[in-house]
Every structure is written in structure tokens, then in C-alpha cells.
Design a protein around this motif. Structure first.
Motif, PDB file in Angstrom:
ATOM      1  N   LYS A 163      43.145   4.724 -25.480  1.00 59.99           N
ATOM      2  CA  LYS A 163      42.400   5.473 -26.506  1.00 59.99           C
ATOM      3  C   LYS A 163      40.987   5.754 -26.032  1.00 59.99           C
TER       4      LYS A 163
ATOM      5  N   CYS B  51      56.593   7.791 -24.265  1.00 66.89           N
ATOM      6  CA  CYS B  51      55.431   8.098 -23.413  1.00 66.89           C
ATOM      7  C   CYS B  51      54.142   7.667 -24.119  1.00 66.89           C
ATOM      8  N   GLY B  52      53.133   7.392 -23.322  1.00 63.98           N
ATOM      9  CA  GLY B  52      51.785   7.177 -23.843  1.00 63.98           C
ATOM     10  C   GLY B  52      51.751   6.135 -24.947  1.00 63.98           C
TER      11      GLY B  52
ATOM     12  N   VAL C  10      44.425  14.782 -31.082  1.00 68.33           N
ATOM     13  CA  VAL C  10      45.254  14.529 -29.901  1.00 68.33           C
ATOM     14  C   VAL C  10      45.464  13.024 -29.707  1.00 68.33           C
TER      15      VAL C  10
ATOM     16  N   VAL D 183      60.982   6.765 -29.068  1.00 70.66           N
ATOM     17  CA  VAL D 183      59.899   6.840 -30.049  1.00 70.66           C
ATOM     18  C   VAL D 183      58.986   7.995 -29.663  1.00 70.66           C
ATOM     19  N   SER D 184      58.747   8.890 -30.620  1.00 72.12           N
ATOM     20  CA  SER D 184      57.895  10.049 -30.331  1.00 72.12           C
ATOM     21  C   SER D 184      57.301  10.588 -31.626  1.00 72.12           C
ATOM     22  N   GLN D 185      56.003  10.757 -31.639  1.00 73.81           N
ATOM     23  CA  GLN D 185      55.364  11.359 -32.809  1.00 73.81           C
ATOM     24  C   GLN D 185      55.865  12.776 -32.986  1.00 73.81           C
TER      25      GLN D 185
ATOM     26  N   LYS E 284      48.501  17.802 -27.405  1.00 78.01           N
ATOM     27  CA  LYS E 284      49.073  16.932 -28.441  1.00 78.01           C
ATOM     28  C   LYS E 284      50.551  16.689 -28.194  1.00 78.01           C
TER      29      LYS E 284
ATOM     30  N   SER F 182      46.541   9.676 -30.700  1.00 72.88           N
ATOM     31  CA  SER F 182      47.462   9.208 -31.736  1.00 72.88           C
ATOM     32  C   SER F 182      46.909   7.944 -32.400  1.00 72.88           C
TER      33      SER F 182
ATOM     34  N   VAL G 166      53.409  17.161 -25.378  1.00 69.54           N
ATOM     35  CA  VAL G 166      53.531  17.488 -23.949  1.00 69.54           C
ATOM     36  C   VAL G 166      54.952  17.967 -23.678  1.00 69.54           C
TER      37      VAL G 166
ATOM     38  N   GLU H 286      40.924   8.397 -23.151  1.00 73.61           N
ATOM     39  CA  GLU H 286      41.342   9.777 -23.437  1.00 73.61           C
ATOM     40  C   GLU H 286      40.315  10.559 -24.259  1.00 73.61           C
TER      41      GLU H 286
HETATM   42  O1  M6R Z   1      54.570  13.049 -29.364  1.00 76.11           O
HETATM   43  P1  M6R Z   1      54.766  11.775 -28.600  1.00 76.11           P
HETATM   44  O2  M6R Z   1      54.621  10.567 -29.421  1.00 76.11           O
HETATM   45  O3  M6R Z   1      56.080  11.764 -27.828  1.00 76.11           O
HETATM   46  O4  M6R Z   1      53.609  11.766 -27.515  1.00 76.11           O
HETATM   47  C1  M6R Z   1      53.556  10.782 -26.534  1.00 76.11           C
HETATM   48  C2  M6R Z   1      52.215  10.770 -25.838  1.00 76.11           C
HETATM   49  O5  M6R Z   1      51.978  12.009 -25.214  1.00 76.11           O
HETATM   50  C3  M6R Z   1      51.071  10.466 -26.802  1.00 76.11           C
HETATM   51  O6  M6R Z   1      51.263   9.252 -27.470  1.00 76.11           O
HETATM   52  C4  M6R Z   1      49.729  10.412 -26.044  1.00 76.11           C
HETATM   53  O7  M6R Z   1      49.716   9.314 -25.173  1.00 76.11           O
HETATM   54  C5  M6R Z   1      48.573  10.354 -27.037  1.00 76.11           C
HETATM   55  N1  M6R Z   1      47.616  11.387 -26.729  1.00 76.11           N
HETATM   56  C6  M6R Z   1      47.846   9.078 -27.033  1.00 76.11           C
HETATM   57  O8  M6R Z   1      46.817   9.054 -27.961  1.00 76.11           O
END
Ligand code: M6R
Length: 606
Positions: free
Chosen positions: A482, A297-298, A395, A343-345, A601, A397, A603, A485
Motif C-alpha cells: 500500500k 494477484c496483489g 486504485v 479472489v479478485s475485487q 485498477k 484496494s 489489470v 503504490e
Molecule cells: O481486481 P483484483 O482484486 O483481481 O486486483 C488484484 C490486484 O491488481 C490489486 O489488488 C492491486 O494489487 C491493488 N492495486 C492493490 O492495492
């Protein structure tokens, strides 16, 4: 998203709960509240907006007691207001909840038969209503919580606090993470280990379906079948990174500045030997797969999109990139020759996790690339690889994005080598080019003064376009994401060549166009697209290197000079100016950089 803290302590709980919630602020929220038990009496305080409002409420109306639960709410069901804020208290029970109770309407209808009606618009209140009803039927608090949990459908991390019970919190997890913290004669609960950082670093994570019965003496865990189970106690390494912003005004600024270090660290892990050329044996055999399906996502999905260019060019391996919220419901066909890569932070993004679960058992392998290695996505993958970015609090990334790119680039090289597409010499060249990225990012950071000047201009506009070609096209999308947001300026990203197929109609002097144009093989085509914009009165912000600015910068409204970058990994360093552009523009506009409105941060709802 929502944050949970619970404490069974020996000191007043309110300040501990508020401090814990403060550590969860980065997740995003719109109201906050706490409940305590004092002399057996259950009571709560709640406030709309930032935690300072809750602290003010507590100054005027303190909430004594050494046992309590707290919550930051990111509204899903019902408006952001004090009535809908957690904890939800009905009769003898108070509840805090992350996630969504999907069957709350059915439960409400059943409770209506018992003359129990809701007082809020939330799904969570139904949990408290149901639990209080079970208590009224003579169940003990633990039995009532268990009975309630058995009737819930959806996703949740839950904590129950009971009137008359100042040594009990019942916690439950399904779909949203939850951890129990161990103190000396004190116990804690939190949505993540960082929330508990000042209190303890001894943590047990609940597994899916678990219930924890927590008292000051410890915690008993039950699995999804309500059978006793042991959950290991781990000592979590909580470095002091959260303690302050290291002199920066915002976490985002600190995290942008950290990129050379974290990238060097990640690349050392994935590409080091004494010659600096060896690729870490990650455990993925790319010869077993005909294609990769990447889902995220994102910003994480845009990291995948950039890497599509690398995997296809360097390893000749086809890549499909999908956003997680669309992927699962399309029911895409998968087979054993498909590698699925998530892929996910945070590792907790609900859409990405749901997509991963769809692939489990259908794809050849479920691989994830995450920052949080204790996360659900990491734990449910066949193999999880770390990006080693360290905690990301802003928030927006930033360092997680560039570390994701670095890891994906290393994997693309590994795929190219394993599949025999690149020989040792080419691999050596590409590995050397990848290892130059931290230095290039350092150089890119030094263009901040130029970017600051451009941002002061951009802050006056309502709309901005970003253009790029090749692997810089997804980076243009990231630049637009970026900017919108954190500065709330409307922005869109396009492939440079696509502009003339529609978006060029938007061009006038009120629509600045940021062009990412390294002096590479596509440069001349990008310059042609820039000319098309300038011919229509468009204002170009050209981000390029010295040869590029010299060859194509004439007529540009603003110019930003980047270092010359050889090879395919320019998108990593070019992420820096777009991050800084968003950052300085947001600062100029005075928005909440680290916690932009409406955003979370992590979701954890679909
Ligand atoms: O934790 P995640 O990498 O799965 O999150 C995905 C997106 O929600 C995240 O990258 C979002 O788009 C950021 N706020 C972007 O800066």
C-alpha cells in the motif's frame, strides 16, 4: 486499465464520451482520445495525460457529430504518447481496444505485402489496418469487422466506427469485458456499466467471443460462431456512490471510512441468524477436499495469505497460496480433492482469470470470491461468492481487502464446522469474535490523528520496512504494498522472525520499521525482534494495543494505539492503520492518491 465508451446518440457525442471516460478514469490510463462521425466524415482527437488535456484539445478543435467512440489508454505496446493513443484510424475505420492482440506482428507482415504499413507502435492499429484492407476488398463495414475479428488472436474488447456510417458501432469481446447500454432511440457501449451510468442502467453484457452490431434501433448479438444469439437486458442497480466522494478529498479516504458499514453488511450476509451465529450455507462442502489452492494477484493474494492461517488453524485444512501470474505456467498438479479458490475485487484480472481457466476441469471445484458479480471470474466459476464491498474506485484496494478477509474468515469457520474440527462452543466464540470486527474497525479509524503525525515523519524517508508475525506477516506485506503504490516510497514487508536472516543488514536510522504487534501469543517474540532493530539504531513505529504498548513500547520512535482484539481476526482491524499510513503519507508527498502513476485498477492484460 484501458476504458471504452461508445455512443450513437441524438446529441453531440464529444461531451458524452468525455463524461463516460471520466467515469473510467479510476481504471488508470496515460492518454485518451475520441473519434466521431459527422456528416459521414470520420475524425478524431487525442491527447497525452489526463482527460483535461483532451477536453482542452476539444475546446480548441471541436469534434462535432452524434456518433462516436472514446478510449482511455494504459500503455502496453508502445510508449504513452499522442501517436499511440486510441482511437486508431486507418482509412475509413477507427478502432478502440482493450487487451492485447498477440498476433499483431504476423498481421503486420501480411499487410506489408499489400503496402500497408504501421504509423504507430501499437498492436491495436493493426486491427484498423486490417479492417480497412477488408473494406478495400469490397466488404461492408459489418462484414469487414467480422472478417477482422476472425483473424485476431489474443484478448480484446473492441469498438469499430466507420466513415460514412453514423448509425453503426461494431463491438466485440474476447477476454476483456464489454457492455451494450440501451437508451430511448440512443445506444451506448462501455467497458463497464459504470461508464454508462449517466446515460442508461439498461445493460446487456457481451459473452466471450460475442460481436454486437449496434445501431440507434438496438443491438444484434452474434456468438463466437457468428450465429445470432440473445443476450439478456438487465437493469443494473447503479447506486449513487460514484457521484461524489461524500465530502472526502479522495475515493481512497472515502473507501477506508466505509469499512465498518460494508464489513457489517458482509458479515450480516455470511453469519446472521437471530442469534447472530448461523453461517450462510455457501454451497461449499469442505469435507470433500484435502487442500485449498488459492490464487490471486496483489492485495487479493495477500487476503488469501492471511486466510491461510485461519483455514489451517481453525479447519486444519492445508492451503497453498499462489500469485496468479506464476501459478498457471508452473503447471501445478490438481485433482478432484483440491478446492481452487480465486479472489479478485474486479473479477477481470487477466492473470487470475487465466489461472482459473487452467483449473477448470482439473480441480474438484472452482470457487471465486469477487466484488463484481457480473465479472468474467464470477461467471466462469462453479460458484462465486460476493464480498459486498460496493464499488471501489481508488486504485489502492482497501475496503475490498477487508471484505475479502471477512468472507474468507466466515468460510474458514464453515470449513472448521463441516470438518468437525471446532465444536459448537468454539464456533460460537469465533463467530462472535468475527462479528465484532466492524466495531473494532470503527475504533481503529479513530486513531487517524496519531497515524497522520507518523505519516508526516515517514514521508521524509526513502525506504520503510513492515514487520509482522503469524497472520500479521501477510498484513506487513500489504502495508508495504500500500505504501509503495501510492506514496512511491520503497517499502518491504517481512516476517518479524525472518529479519535476522538477512534484512537486518539494512537497518539504520534512515530505515523506519513499522511493526504490527497486537498483544497476542506471539507478542514476546515480536518484541524481541523489535529490540534487535532498536539495538542497531532502527526507528520503530509500533502499532499495538494498550497492553502491548505498555509491555513492549519502550524505546519505540512512534506508537499507535489500537483496540484490544480477542481471537484470530485482528488482521482485519489492523488493516486500517496501514491503509491510513499509506494514505496520509501519499497526501503529505502530494502524489495522485486515487490514480497513482503507472497503475491500473483492473489489470486486464497478462
Ligand atoms: O481486481 P483484483 O482484486 O483481481 O486486483 C488484484 C490486484 O491488481 C490489486 O489488488 C492491486 O494489487 C491493488 N492495486 C492493490 O492495492
Amino acid at each position: 486499465m484501458c476504458g471504452i465508451v461508445g455512443v450513437l446518440g441524438n446529441h453531440q457525442a464529444s461531451p458524452i464520451l468525455v463524461e463516460g471516460l471520466k467515469r473510467l478514469e479510476y481504471r488508470g490510463y496515460d492518454s485518451a482520445g475520441i473519434a466521431t462521425v459527422n456528416g459521414g466524415r470520420l475524425d478524431r482527437r487525442r491527447a497525452l495525460g489526463k482527460l483535461v488535456n483532451l477536453s482542452d484539445a476539444l475546446v480548441h478543435d471541436p469534434l462535432p457529430g452524434t456518433s462516436g467512440i472514446g478510449h482511455t489508454r494504459w500503455a502496453t505496446h508502445g510508449a504513452a504518447n499522442t501517436v499511440n493513443a486510441h482511437p486508431h484510424q486507418r482509412g475509413r475505420v477507427a478502432v478502440v481496444h482493450n487487451g492485447i492482440i498477440e498476433n499483431y506482428r504476423e498481421l503486420r507482415a501480411r499487410l506489408k505485402d499489400h503496402q500497408i504499413t504501421p504509423e504507430t507502435e501499437t498492436d491495436t492499429e493493426t486491427v484498423a489496418m486490417l479492417c480497412d484492407w477488408h473494406l478495400s476488398q469490397g466488404l461492408t463495414p459489418v462484414e469487414a469487422a467480422k472478417a477482422t475479428i476472425s483473424e485476431l488472436a489474443g484478448a480484446y474488447a473492441l469498438c469499430f466506427l466507420f466513415q460514412g456510417e453514423d448509425d453503426l458501432i461494431v463491438a466485440a469481446r474476447k477476454g476483456s469485458p464489454l457492455a451494450v447500454g440501451w437508451g430511448k432511440g440512443e445506444m451506448f457501449v462501455g467497458s463497464d456499466a459504470l461508464a454508462l451510468a449517466p446515460m442508461t442502467n439498461e445493460i446487456s453484457y457481451l459473452e466471450e467471443g460475442d460481436i454486437a452490431i449496434v445501431t440507434r434501433a438496438g443491438a444484434e448479438f452474434l456468438d463466437a460462431a457468428h450465429q445470432p444469439v440473445t443476450r439478456p437486458r438487465r437493469t443494473v442497480d447503479l447506486d449513487s456512490v460514484l457521484a461524489d466522494k461524500a465530502g472526502h478529498r479522495h475515493y481512497m479516504s472515502k473507501e477506508i471510512a466505509e469499512q465498518p458499514d460494508v464489513l457489517a453488511n458482509a458479515l450480516k450476509y455470511y453469519t446472521m441468524d437471530k442469534e447472530g451465529r448461523h453461517l450462510l450455507e455457501t454451497g461449499v462442502d469442505f469435507t470433500q477436499f484435502d487442500r485449498i489452492v488459492m490464487v490471486a494477484c496483489g492485495t487479493a493474494s495477500l487476503a488469501c495469505f492471511v486466510s491461510k492461517y485461519w483455514f489451517e488453524q481453525i479447519a486444519r485444512l492445508p492451503v497453498d497460496v499462489d500469485i496468479a501470474s506464476e501459478f498457471r505456467y508452473r503447471e501445478p498438479p490438481l485433482d478432484g480433492r483440491t478446492l481452487t479458490l480465486f479472489v479478485s475485487q474486479s473479477g477481470e484480472t487477466a492473470d487470475t482469470l487465466a489461472a482459473l481457466r487452467y483449473c477448470t476441469g482439473q480441480a474438484g471445484k472452482v470457487l471465486s470470491i469477487v466484488n463484481a458479480m457480473e465479472s468474467s471470474i464470477a461467471r466462469e466459476s462453479d460458484l462465486a461468492l460476493p464480498i459486498l464491498a460496493g464499488p471501489e474506485i481508488g486504485v489502492a484496494s482497501t475496503k475490498a481487502f477487508t471484505c475479502q478477509l471477512a468472507v474468507l474468515a466466515a468460510l474458514a469457520l464453515q470449513a472448521g464446522r463441516q470438518r468437525g474440527v471446532i465444536d459448537a462452543e468454539r464456533l460460537g466464540t469465533l463467530t462472535d469474535q468475527l462479528r465484532q470486527v466492524p466495531g473494532q474497525v470503527t475504533q481503529a479509524l479513530s486513531v487517524s490523528p496519531q497515524i497522520k503525525e507518523v505519516s508526516a515523519q515517514l514521508a521524509r524517508y526513502d525506504d520503510v520496512l513492515f514487520l509482522g508475525r503469524g497472520a500479521l506477516y501477510p498484513l506487513a506485506l500489504e502495508g508495504a504494498l500500500k505504501l509503495k503504490e501510492i506514496s512511491y516510497i520503497h517499502a518491504e514487508g517481512y516476517a518479524s522472525g525472518e529479519l535476522k536472516h538477512g534484512p537486518i543488514a539494512l537497518i539504520d536510522e534512515e530505515m523506519p520499521v513499522v511493526v504490527l504487534a497486537p498483544h497476542d501469543a506471539m507478542f514476546d517474540k515480536t518484541v524481541s525482534n523489535m529490540q534487535e532493530v532498536m539495538a542497531r539504531g532502527g526507528r520503530i513505529v509500533m502499532i499495538s494495543d494498550a497492553p502491548g504498548l505498555k509491555a513492549g513500547g519502550e524505546g519505540a520512535w512512534q506508537k499507535v494505539e489500537m483496540p484490544v482484539i480477542e481471537g484470530p481476526f485482528a488482521p482485519i482491524a489492523y488493516a486500517v492503520p496501514i491503509q491510513k499510513l499509506a494514505y496520509f503519507t501519499a497526501v503529505e508527498k502530494g502524489t495522485d492518491v486515487d490514480q497513482p502513476r503507472n497503475l491500473a485498477k483492473s489489470v486486464t492484460v497478462e
